[in-house]
Design a protein around this motif. Structure first.
Motif, PDB file in Angstrom:
ATOM      1  N   UNK A  72       7.897  28.295 -11.772  1.00  0.00           N
ATOM      2  CA  UNK A  72       9.311  27.714 -11.245  1.00  0.00           C
ATOM      3  C   UNK A  72       9.475  26.419 -11.073  1.00  0.00           C
ATOM      4  N   UNK A  73       8.137  25.725 -10.793  1.00  0.00           N
ATOM      5  CA  UNK A  73       8.152  24.253 -10.521  1.00  0.00           C
ATOM      6  C   UNK A  73       8.376  23.621 -12.105  1.00  0.00           C
ATOM      7  N   UNK A  74       7.561  24.288 -12.852  1.00  0.00           N
ATOM      8  CA  UNK A  74       7.694  23.284 -14.258  1.00  0.00           C
ATOM      9  C   UNK A  74       9.225  23.503 -14.785  1.00  0.00           C
ATOM     10  N   UNK A  75       9.769  24.963 -14.429  1.00  0.00           N
ATOM     11  CA  UNK A  75      11.166  24.943 -15.057  1.00  0.00           C
ATOM     12  C   UNK A  75      12.078  24.238 -14.460  1.00  0.00           C
ATOM     13  N   UNK A  76      11.973  23.906 -13.177  1.00  0.00           N
ATOM     14  CA  UNK A  76      12.859  23.025 -12.382  1.00  0.00           C
ATOM     15  C   UNK A  76      12.835  21.587 -12.907  1.00  0.00           C
ATOM     16  N   UNK A  77      11.480  21.157 -12.994  1.00  0.00           N
ATOM     17  CA  UNK A  77      11.485  19.758 -13.461  1.00  0.00           C
ATOM     18  C   UNK A  77      11.684  19.437 -15.060  1.00  0.00           C
TER      19      UNK A  77
ATOM     20  N   UNK B 245       1.040  -1.085   0.054  1.00  0.00           N
ATOM     21  CA  UNK B 245      -0.126   0.046   0.160  1.00  0.00           C
ATOM     22  C   UNK B 245       0.728   1.312  -0.099  1.00  0.00           C
ATOM     23  N   UNK B 246       2.018   1.233   0.519  1.00  0.00           N
ATOM     24  CA  UNK B 246       2.941   2.409   0.689  1.00  0.00           C
ATOM     25  C   UNK B 246       3.456   2.771  -0.794  1.00  0.00           C
ATOM     26  N   UNK B 247       3.529   1.808  -1.609  1.00  0.00           N
ATOM     27  CA  UNK B 247       4.166   2.000  -2.961  1.00  0.00           C
ATOM     28  C   UNK B 247       3.035   3.245  -3.568  1.00  0.00           C
ATOM     29  N   UNK B 248       1.564   2.939  -3.438  1.00  0.00           N
ATOM     30  CA  UNK B 248       0.761   3.968  -3.983  1.00  0.00           C
ATOM     31  C   UNK B 248       0.629   5.086  -3.272  1.00  0.00           C
ATOM     32  N   UNK B 249       0.736   5.099  -1.912  1.00  0.00           N
ATOM     33  CA  UNK B 249       0.567   6.288  -1.066  1.00  0.00           C
ATOM     34  C   UNK B 249       1.790   6.954  -1.435  1.00  0.00           C
ATOM     35  N   UNK B 250       2.905   6.559  -1.509  1.00  0.00           N
ATOM     36  CA  UNK B 250       3.927   7.385  -1.777  1.00  0.00           C
ATOM     37  C   UNK B 250       4.069   8.162  -2.956  1.00  0.00           C
ATOM     38  N   UNK B 251       3.125   7.843  -3.963  1.00  0.00           N
ATOM     39  CA  UNK B 251       3.279   8.522  -5.273  1.00  0.00           C
ATOM     40  C   UNK B 251       2.278   9.623  -4.986  1.00  0.00           C
ATOM     41  N   UNK B 252       1.180   9.640  -4.355  1.00  0.00           N
ATOM     42  CA  UNK B 252       0.269  10.717  -4.030  1.00  0.00           C
ATOM     43  C   UNK B 252       1.195  11.536  -3.299  1.00  0.00           C
ATOM     44  N   UNK B 253       1.799  11.014  -2.146  1.00  0.00           N
ATOM     45  CA  UNK B 253       2.692  11.992  -1.264  1.00  0.00           C
ATOM     46  C   UNK B 253       3.502  12.775  -2.052  1.00  0.00           C
ATOM     47  N   UNK B 254       4.253  12.083  -2.895  1.00  0.00           N
ATOM     48  CA  UNK B 254       5.205  12.960  -3.929  1.00  0.00           C
ATOM     49  C   UNK B 254       4.549  14.200  -4.473  1.00  0.00           C
ATOM     50  N   UNK B 255       3.450  13.924  -5.011  1.00  0.00           N
ATOM     51  CA  UNK B 255       2.627  15.115  -5.553  1.00  0.00           C
ATOM     52  C   UNK B 255       2.667  16.246  -4.687  1.00  0.00           C
ATOM     53  N   UNK B 256       2.007  15.885  -3.405  1.00  0.00           N
ATOM     54  CA  UNK B 256       1.714  17.061  -2.617  1.00  0.00           C
ATOM     55  C   UNK B 256       3.235  17.621  -2.098  1.00  0.00           C
ATOM     56  N   UNK B 257       4.216  17.013  -1.904  1.00  0.00           N
ATOM     57  CA  UNK B 257       5.468  17.635  -1.560  1.00  0.00           C
ATOM     58  C   UNK B 257       6.126  18.271  -2.767  1.00  0.00           C
ATOM     59  N   UNK B 258       5.857  17.949  -3.891  1.00  0.00           N
ATOM     60  CA  UNK B 258       6.278  18.788  -4.987  1.00  0.00           C
ATOM     61  C   UNK B 258       5.521  20.238  -4.840  1.00  0.00           C
ATOM     62  N   UNK B 259       4.497  20.119  -4.719  1.00  0.00           N
ATOM     63  CA  UNK B 259       3.742  21.413  -4.737  1.00  0.00           C
ATOM     64  C   UNK B 259       4.176  22.212  -3.421  1.00  0.00           C
ATOM     65  N   UNK B 260       4.378  21.827  -2.399  1.00  0.00           N
ATOM     66  CA  UNK B 260       5.061  22.329  -1.261  1.00  0.00           C
ATOM     67  C   UNK B 260       6.205  23.013  -1.620  1.00  0.00           C
ATOM     68  N   UNK B 261       7.046  22.087  -2.101  1.00  0.00           N
ATOM     69  CA  UNK B 261       8.560  22.458  -2.384  1.00  0.00           C
ATOM     70  C   UNK B 261       8.797  23.579  -3.425  1.00  0.00           C
ATOM     71  N   UNK B 262       8.003  23.342  -4.490  1.00  0.00           N
ATOM     72  CA  UNK B 262       8.016  24.347  -5.344  1.00  0.00           C
ATOM     73  C   UNK B 262       6.441  25.160  -5.623  1.00  0.00           C
ATOM     74  N   UNK B 263       6.224  26.037  -4.762  1.00  0.00           N
ATOM     75  CA  UNK B 263       4.770  26.408  -4.793  1.00  0.00           C
ATOM     76  C   UNK B 263       4.310  27.365  -6.116  1.00  0.00           C
ATOM     77  N   UNK B 264       5.326  27.894  -6.727  1.00  0.00           N
ATOM     78  CA  UNK B 264       5.190  28.747  -7.865  1.00  0.00           C
ATOM     79  C   UNK B 264       5.061  27.833  -9.016  1.00  0.00           C
TER      80      UNK B 264
END
Length: 274
Positions: A122-127, A100-119
């Motif tokens: 800027x987020x698109x440029x970084x990735x 279950x953690x495999x699926x949950x980690x993907x969703x959590x990554x998405x949340x953390x990405x938005x927190x880490x690069x809120x703009x």
């Protein structure tokens, strides 16, 4: 030469495919590794402004903002080609406490990405910049960790030897038989060899070849890799010190393994290890 054959064959014994027995043991604690994903990536060889220092800085930023904060990931690492058939490859390893953690980690990554690069811009440029270092092709495998680990505790960059071997599935085989042999070997060889800084055996869970088992060895340097084999052999010969004992171990190994294996050497990126 025969004593080195013994050394290789018996080093594999704990890794016969017995998923029910092994996964049950892993489920006793939610914090124990239950699944390990291995993603093989490839460098974008057409990137003209490739900068290894910049790549590492970007991956460290992602690691600090996402991977390190993702509570569903209990371990991770990135390893660069050293001696493998493809100089473009690097591997990313992630350890999870449950399926279950495999699926949950993907969703959590998405949340953390938005927190880490809120703009958003800027987020698109970084990735976009980060993704430009990799080709579009990658492959994934999922493994189940085995018992008899020697945990890596020493700091700093390490050399990683990955040995992939093929299993047999004998009708008269048993878990108790091969697990006892593997436990004896690890306790008397790898755990007594100071050059082996870490040892992680895993087996196929989902992937291309159900016969596959993998052993990962961590050492401090390429020089220590050669010395590790020599010391392993000395310890093996000291423990199984008669021809009769060695013949018993060889027969056991031949029963469970085809003898086919491949070796791959990588360099750890210590800044990206969780």
């Amino acid at each position: 030469m025969m004593k080195k054959v013994y050394l290789f064959l018996i080093s594999c014994l704990g890794l016969m495919l017995m998923p029910d027995m092994q996964l049950y043991a892993q489920e006793e604690s939610a914090q124990k590794p239950a699944y390990i994903t291995v993603t093989t990536l490839h460098w974008n060889m057409d990137k003209e402004d490739f900068d290894m220092d910049k790549w590492k800085a970007m991956e460290k930023e992602y690691f600090d903002k996402v991977t390190a904060k993702n509570e569903h990931i209990i371990g991770s690492g990135v390893y660069l080609h050293r001696f493998t058939p493809d100089n473009r490859e690097l591997i990313s390893v992630t350890v999870y406490p449950s399926w279950e953690a495999i699926d949950k980690s993907g969703a959590r990554d998405g949340e953390l990405v938005k927190e880490g690069w809120p703009d958003e811009q800027a987020r698109k440029a970084f990735f976009d910049d980060r993704n430009s270092y990799y080709s579009d092709f990658h492959s994934d495998e999922i493994y189940a960790p085995m018992d008899n680990v020697k945990p890596l505790t020493s700091p700093g960059e390490k050399i990683l030897l990955v040995r992939r071997s093929q299993l047999k599935f004998p009708q008269d085989g048993s878990y108790d038989e091969f697990n006892k042999a593997h436990t004896d070997y690890v306790n008397n060889v790898f755990k007594k060899n100071d050059l082996v800084k870490g040892y992680y055996p895993v087996m196929h869970a989902w992937g291309a070849d159900r016969r596959e088992m993998v052993e990962a060895f961590y050492v401090d340097s390429m020089d220590d890799l050669d010395k590790m084999f020599e010391k392993n052999n000395e310890l093996f010969m000291a423990k199984w010190n008669t021809d009769e004992l060695r013949e018993e171990m060889q027969a056991m190994a031949t029963k469970y393994f085809t003898g086919v294996h491949g070796d791959y050497i990588y360099t750890m990126v210590p800044e990206l290890r969780k």
